[in-house]
Design an enzyme around this catalytic site. Structure first.
Site, PDB file in Angstrom:
ATOM      1  CD1 TRP A 132      -0.566   5.930  -7.753  1.00  0.00           C
ATOM      2  CD2 TRP A 132       0.880   4.340  -7.127  1.00  0.00           C
ATOM      3  NE1 TRP A 132       0.629   6.159  -8.409  1.00  0.00           N
ATOM      4  CE2 TRP A 132       1.523   5.201  -8.035  1.00  0.00           C
ATOM      5  CE3 TRP A 132       1.594   3.268  -6.576  1.00  0.00           C
ATOM      6  CZ2 TRP A 132       2.841   5.005  -8.424  1.00  0.00           C
ATOM      7  CZ3 TRP A 132       2.920   3.078  -6.951  1.00  0.00           C
ATOM      8  CH2 TRP A 132       3.531   3.953  -7.886  1.00  0.00           C
ATOM      9  CG  ASP A 213       2.719   2.364  -1.189  1.00  0.00           C
ATOM     10  OD1 ASP A 213       2.184   2.444  -2.311  1.00  0.00           O
ATOM     11  OD2 ASP A 213       3.747   3.010  -0.889  1.00  0.00           O
ATOM     12  CE  LYS A 249       4.715  11.027  -4.250  1.00  0.00           C
ATOM     13  NZ  LYS A 249       3.937  11.675  -5.235  1.00  0.00           N
TER      14      LYS A 249
HETATM   15  C1  LIG Z   1       0.560   5.380  -2.786  1.00  0.00           C
HETATM   16  C2  LIG Z   1       1.800   5.619  -3.599  1.00  0.00           C
HETATM   17  N1  LIG Z   1       2.788   4.682  -3.563  1.00  0.00           N
HETATM   18  C3  LIG Z   1       3.922   4.842  -4.265  1.00  0.00           C
HETATM   19  C4  LIG Z   1       4.118   5.963  -5.050  1.00  0.00           C
HETATM   20  C5  LIG Z   1       5.420   5.990  -5.814  1.00  0.00           C
HETATM   21  O1  LIG Z   1       6.101   7.139  -5.796  1.00  0.00           O
HETATM   22  P1  LIG Z   1       7.689   7.087  -6.049  1.00  0.00           P
HETATM   23  O2  LIG Z   1       7.982   5.897  -6.928  1.00  0.00           O
HETATM   24  O3  LIG Z   1       8.001   8.381  -6.685  1.00  0.00           O
HETATM   25  O4  LIG Z   1       8.303   6.934  -4.707  1.00  0.00           O
HETATM   26  C6  LIG Z   1       3.120   6.978  -5.142  1.00  0.00           C
HETATM   27  C7  LIG Z   1       3.289   8.215  -6.004  1.00  0.00           C
HETATM   28  N2  LIG Z   1       2.112   8.511  -6.754  1.00  0.00           N
HETATM   29  C8  LIG Z   1       1.967   9.820  -7.397  1.00  0.00           C
HETATM   30  O5  LIG Z   1       2.227  10.817  -6.429  1.00  0.00           O
HETATM   31  C9  LIG Z   1       0.578  10.020  -7.905  1.00  0.00           C
HETATM   32  O6  LIG Z   1      -0.279   9.176  -7.582  1.00  0.00           O
HETATM   33  O7  LIG Z   1       0.365  11.036  -8.591  1.00  0.00           O
HETATM   34  C10 LIG Z   1       2.914   9.988  -8.546  1.00  0.00           C
HETATM   35  O8  LIG Z   1       4.165  10.251  -8.041  1.00  0.00           O
HETATM   36  C11 LIG Z   1       2.927   8.799  -9.440  1.00  0.00           C
HETATM   37  O9  LIG Z   1       4.021   8.257  -9.686  1.00  0.00           O
HETATM   38  O10 LIG Z   1       1.840   8.415  -9.853  1.00  0.00           O
HETATM   39  C12 LIG Z   1       1.948   6.787  -4.391  1.00  0.00           C
HETATM   40  O11 LIG Z   1       0.970   7.719  -4.414  1.00  0.00           O
END
Ligand SMILES: Cc1ncc(COP(=O)(O)O)c(CN[C@](O)(C(=O)O)[C@@H](O)C(=O)O)c1O
Length: 401
Positions: A132, A213, A249
């Site tokens: 990511w 994660d 999600k």
């Molecule tokens: C592996 C992983 N870890 C942590 C997060 C953090 O998510 P949040 O802070 O909202 O809990 C995402 C979200 N990543 C994305 O879905 C994405 O890769 O598109 C997007 O939400 C992002 O923030 O980039 C993720 O894909």
């Protein structure tokens, strides 16, 4: 002259910047397959029915808006550890789990990175290649050195398991190994249960610290328990583990910023000390976390009927994405005359498909077809409808050849 003369313009975020570009596009054929955000078949954002139900109850209850403790809402912290590890997991009963509610997955990762920087200044984190996009930013800003372990094999469009094991083996003893609990982002390729056993072996042998994660629990397979398999395997072996969680999600709480960092320790007094130091890091960072999302999770999980409805809706979301995967595969196979094997689309799991399109080809997807995706070739299937699969297949075939 301004004091800010030296401040340059930052580049757009590789993922969230795609949404900005999508919004600016006036062409009605446009398709946003960038950010990992679930959309319905009508391509609309989705607030789960069970969330609306919980919020209605919360409004009727008239809860106050007092500060939460630094570690967050107790009912949420209990629920989140039980969801992750299983309510009857001995480590919970024995008080071995330090749980801090934090600002979703990102905030939880950042808090853990700050802890690593303070208490393991010599250690480094090894992260999958690719991973990511924000992982590198988080560890860079927390001043935690990182390097990569091999993960994706472009030749097989699968997992480079030998390379992964070799690189974990080669890392300095006591490294932190960042692992995606399920639904690897961006590849959608997960280790098999047998491969997880081997990964646990090498991490134990090298006295590394596993750091999971978990941003898609229940969303990848549709089952909360199935998606927690890897974490529960390591915990069952008696390993100390970091696990960051997110409800963006699986409960659709993206902008509520609800998640947690869990640290499974080998003794209760250690868990207490670790928790106290995580609190000490959180207080100057953001003081205490937002209450609304925590109450939603606690209410949903705390009520058997709502918990059941949530599981049903998670299965529906995961199911829609599986249907879209199949339809995209069928469209590509029917239209592409090159004989290319598209079965990787069916083998991948979770929100994303790692297409193998390079940067120039991804640019063509956007410039010519108005399909918005990240430049590493990832498409979010959560933003795709069955109705749009033929169009997307045309765009992918045109961009590949
Ligand atoms: C592996 C992983 N870890 C942590 C997060 C953090 O998510 P949040 O802070 O909202 O809990 C995402 C979200 N990543 C994305 O879905 C994405 O890769 O598109 C997007 O939400 C992002 O923030 O980039 C993720 O894909």
């Amino acid at each position: 002259v301004s004091r800010f003369e030296g401040v340059p313009m930052a580049p757009p975020d590789p993922i969230l910047g795609v949404s900005e570009a999508f919004k600016a596009d006036k062409n009605d054929l446009k398709l946003n397959l960038g950010v990992g955000a679930y959309r319905t078949e009508e391509l609309q954002p989705y607030v789960l029915n069970v969330v609306k139900k919980a919020e209605k109850l919360m409004l009727e209850k008239g809860d106050n808006k007092e500060y939460l403790p630094i570690e967050g809402l107790a009912a949420f912290n209990k629920a989140t550890a039980e969801l992750l590890l299983g309510a009857d997991n001995p480590v919970i009963k024995q008080g071995l789990v330090a749980t801090i509610q934090s600002l979703s997955g990102t905030g939880s990762l950042r808090l853990a990175a700050a802890f690593i920087q303070r208490y393991f200044p010599e250690a480094k984190v090894i992260i999958s290649s690719p991973t990511w996009g924000n992982h590198k930013n988080i560890f860079n800003d927390a001043r935690v050195p990182w390097s990569e372990y091999r993960y994706y094999d472009p030749k097989t469009v699968g997992l480079d398991f030998e390379g992964m094991i070799a690189d974990i083996e080669a890392a300095p003893e006591g490294s932190f190994v960042l692992l995606h609990g399920c639904a690897h982002n961006p590849t959608g390729i997960d280790p098999t249960p047998e491969q997880w056993e081997k990964i646990a072996d090498v991490i134990q042998e090298k006295k590394h610290m596993p750091f999971f994660d978990v941003a898609y629990q229940g969303f990848a397979s549709g089952s909360l328990d199935e998606d927690a398999f890897s974490v529960r395997l390591f915990v069952k072996r008696g390993m100390e583990v970091f696990v960051a969680q997110s409800y963006s999600k699986n409960l659709g709480l993206y902008s509520e910023r609800i998640g947690a960092i869990n640290v499974v320790c080998s003794a209760p007094d250690i868990a207490d000390r670790v928790k106290s130091q995580l609190k000490r890091l959180a207080r100057p960072m953001y003081s205490n976390p937002p209450i609304h999302g925590a109450r939603i999770v606690a209410n949903v999980v705390g009520d058997p009927t709502m918990f059941g409805e949530w599981k049903q809706e998670m299965e529906e979301m995961a199911g829609r994405i599986k249907n879209v995967r199949q339809k995209l595969y069928d469209s590509l196979s029917a239209k592409d005359q090159s004989g290319k094997d598209w079965s990787f689309i069916l083998r991948q799991i979770g929100m994303f498909s790692y297409t193998g399109l390079n940067k120039a080809q991804s640019d063509n997807m956007t410039d010519k077809w108005h399909v918005y995706m990240t430049k590493d070739g990832r498409i979010s299937l959560a933003g795709l409808s069955l109705a749009k699969c033929d169009y997307l297949a045309d765009a992918i075939i045109d961009s590949f050849h």
